[in-house]
Design a protein around this motif. Structure first.
Motif, PDB file in Angstrom:
ATOM      1  N   TYR A  27       0.876  -1.159   0.000  1.00  0.00           N
ATOM      2  CA  TYR A  27       0.000   0.000   0.000  1.00  0.00           C
ATOM      3  C   TYR A  27       0.925   1.223   0.000  1.00  0.00           C
ATOM      4  CZ  TYR A  27      -3.613  -3.292   1.391  1.00  0.00           C
ATOM      5  OH  TYR A  27      -4.469  -4.358   1.438  1.00  0.00           O
TER       6      TYR A  27
ATOM      7  N   PHE B 150       1.423   5.598  -0.157  1.00  0.00           N
ATOM      8  CA  PHE B 150       0.793   6.854   0.258  1.00  0.00           C
ATOM      9  C   PHE B 150       1.709   8.030  -0.098  1.00  0.00           C
ATOM     10  CE2 PHE B 150      -2.223   4.693   3.099  1.00  0.00           C
ATOM     11  CZ  PHE B 150      -1.572   3.508   3.341  1.00  0.00           C
TER      12      PHE B 150
ATOM     13  N   PHE C 214       6.061  13.615   1.473  1.00  0.00           N
ATOM     14  CA  PHE C 214       6.590  12.331   1.914  1.00  0.00           C
ATOM     15  C   PHE C 214       5.850  11.191   1.232  1.00  0.00           C
ATOM     16  CE2 PHE C 214       9.346  13.634   5.336  1.00  0.00           C
ATOM     17  CZ  PHE C 214       8.815  14.834   5.772  1.00  0.00           C
TER      18      PHE C 214
ATOM     19  N   THR D  91      -1.557  -7.871   8.567  1.00  0.00           N
ATOM     20  CA  THR D  91      -1.183  -7.578   9.952  1.00  0.00           C
ATOM     21  C   THR D  91      -0.039  -6.577  10.032  1.00  0.00           C
ATOM     22  OG1 THR D  91       0.294  -9.483   9.939  1.00  0.00           O
ATOM     23  CG2 THR D  91      -1.945  -9.833  10.781  1.00  0.00           C
TER      24      THR D  91
ATOM     25  N   TYR E 215      -0.102  -3.757   8.346  1.00  0.00           N
ATOM     26  CA  TYR E 215      -0.623  -2.484   7.849  1.00  0.00           C
ATOM     27  C   TYR E 215      -0.242  -1.336   8.754  1.00  0.00           C
ATOM     28  CZ  TYR E 215      -3.844   1.072   6.190  1.00  0.00           C
ATOM     29  OH  TYR E 215      -4.392   2.225   5.707  1.00  0.00           O
ATOM     30  N   GLY E 216      -0.171  -1.560  10.050  1.00  0.00           N
ATOM     31  CA  GLY E 216       0.152  -0.489  10.974  1.00  0.00           C
ATOM     32  C   GLY E 216       1.573   0.010  10.848  1.00  0.00           C
ATOM     33  N   LYS E 217       2.461  -0.776  10.235  1.00  0.00           N
ATOM     34  CA  LYS E 217       3.852  -0.356  10.133  1.00  0.00           C
ATOM     35  C   LYS E 217       4.031   0.426   8.839  1.00  0.00           C
ATOM     36  CE  LYS E 217       8.598  -2.012  10.286  1.00  0.00           C
ATOM     37  NZ  LYS E 217       8.961  -0.736  10.919  1.00  0.00           N
ATOM     38  N   LEU E 218       4.019   1.726   8.946  1.00  0.00           N
ATOM     39  CA  LEU E 218       4.135   2.634   7.812  1.00  0.00           C
ATOM     40  C   LEU E 218       5.554   3.164   7.764  1.00  0.00           C
ATOM     41  CD1 LEU E 218       2.256   3.890   5.661  1.00  0.00           C
ATOM     42  CD2 LEU E 218       1.879   5.777   7.244  1.00  0.00           C
TER      43      LEU E 218
ATOM     44  N   PHE F 269       8.310   5.669   5.922  1.00  0.00           N
ATOM     45  CA  PHE F 269       8.367   6.892   5.141  1.00  0.00           C
ATOM     46  C   PHE F 269       9.693   7.039   4.412  1.00  0.00           C
ATOM     47  CE2 PHE F 269       4.669   9.478   6.196  1.00  0.00           C
ATOM     48  CZ  PHE F 269       4.158   8.803   7.289  1.00  0.00           C
ATOM     49  N   GLY F 270       9.640   7.761   3.300  1.00  0.00           N
ATOM     50  CA  GLY F 270      10.860   8.229   2.661  1.00  0.00           C
ATOM     51  C   GLY F 270      11.406   9.443   3.391  1.00  0.00           C
TER      52      GLY F 270
END
Lengths: 115, 114
Positions: free
Chosen positions: A32, A34, A90, A98, A100-103, A105-106
């Motif tokens: 996913y 963003f 960003f 499971t 999904y919560g670990k996002l 970033f660049g």
């Protein structure tokens, strides 16, 4: 594991010119993706997201991004820059499920818009 | 208004003095997370929580603690702050569904440890 690389820590464009901010990701499974924008002294605001539906994603303020699996890219574009687009942008990735919560970033790209 | 509220916005403290940064969300989100933002490094995840009593380490958990006793609150605890924890901190929340609106961020807490 997942990671994101934003090419170019600073991008400068003239008002009315095309905006192109580059983002490449690394992911072991379909990700996913963003794009967030941060205006000075503010938190982050979601511009758009890709969640495995259409590969061309339209967001707020005239921005859009295209998911290209073959190039592992998710570049952000806007046809005509406006002075109010000046901000830091960003790109971020998560793996879904499971995780999904670990996002992740660049490093961010600061966009400057000249009159 | 749907929001993530962090307090305080600004904090100056001394090395070793325990502190807590509070975070609360009113959107009934399952996921909550803490990030620190440093120039040139983007945002790095400290801890995240997938639901009440379920937390996991992010990329830079050393020196931090969290707890998730209630769904709406996710405080960040620095038991013995050090100068290298001087940073801008963001709390964020998200619903579980990936097709949802993504993470909503708080306004940030600027922490200085002297």
């Amino acid at each position: 594991a997942q990671s994101v690389t934003q090419l170019g820590s600073h991008v400068s464009v003239s008002e009315g010119a095309l905006v192109l901010l580059r983002c490449n990701y690394s992911s072991s499974v379909p990700p996913y993706l963003f794009w967030y924008v941060q205006y000075p002294n503010q938190g982050l605001q979601l511009l758009l997201k890709y969640t495995s539906a259409a590969t061309l994603v339209k967001g707020i303020n005239g921005f859009e991004a295209e998911f290209k699996k073959s190039e592992t890219s998710f570049h952000l574009t806007k046809p005509s820059a406006h002075m109010s687009d000046a901000a830091e942008y960003f790109c971020a990735v998560s793996l879904g499920g499971t995780s999904y919560g670990k996002l992740t970033f660049g490093q961010g790209t600061i966009l400057t818009v000249h009159p | 208004e749907a929001q993530v509220t962090q307090n305080p916005r600004y904090l100056i403290t001394v090395t070793g003095k325990k502190l807590t940064v509070t975070c609360s969300q009113n959107m009934n989100h399952e996921y909550m997370s803490w990030y620190r933002q440093d120039p040139g490094l983007g945002l790095r995840q400290i801890y995240y929580s997938m639901n009440v009593e379920v937390t996991d380490k992010g990329d830079v958990p050393e020196g931090y603690k969290v707890s998730r006793k209630e769904k709406r609150n996710f405080p960040l605890i620095l038991e013995s702050p050090s100068p290298n924890q001087t940073s801008l901190y963001f709390c964020a929340s998200s619903p579980r569904q990936a097709a949802g609106p993504g993470y909503t961020f708080g306004s940030g807490t600027r922490l200085t440890v002297v």
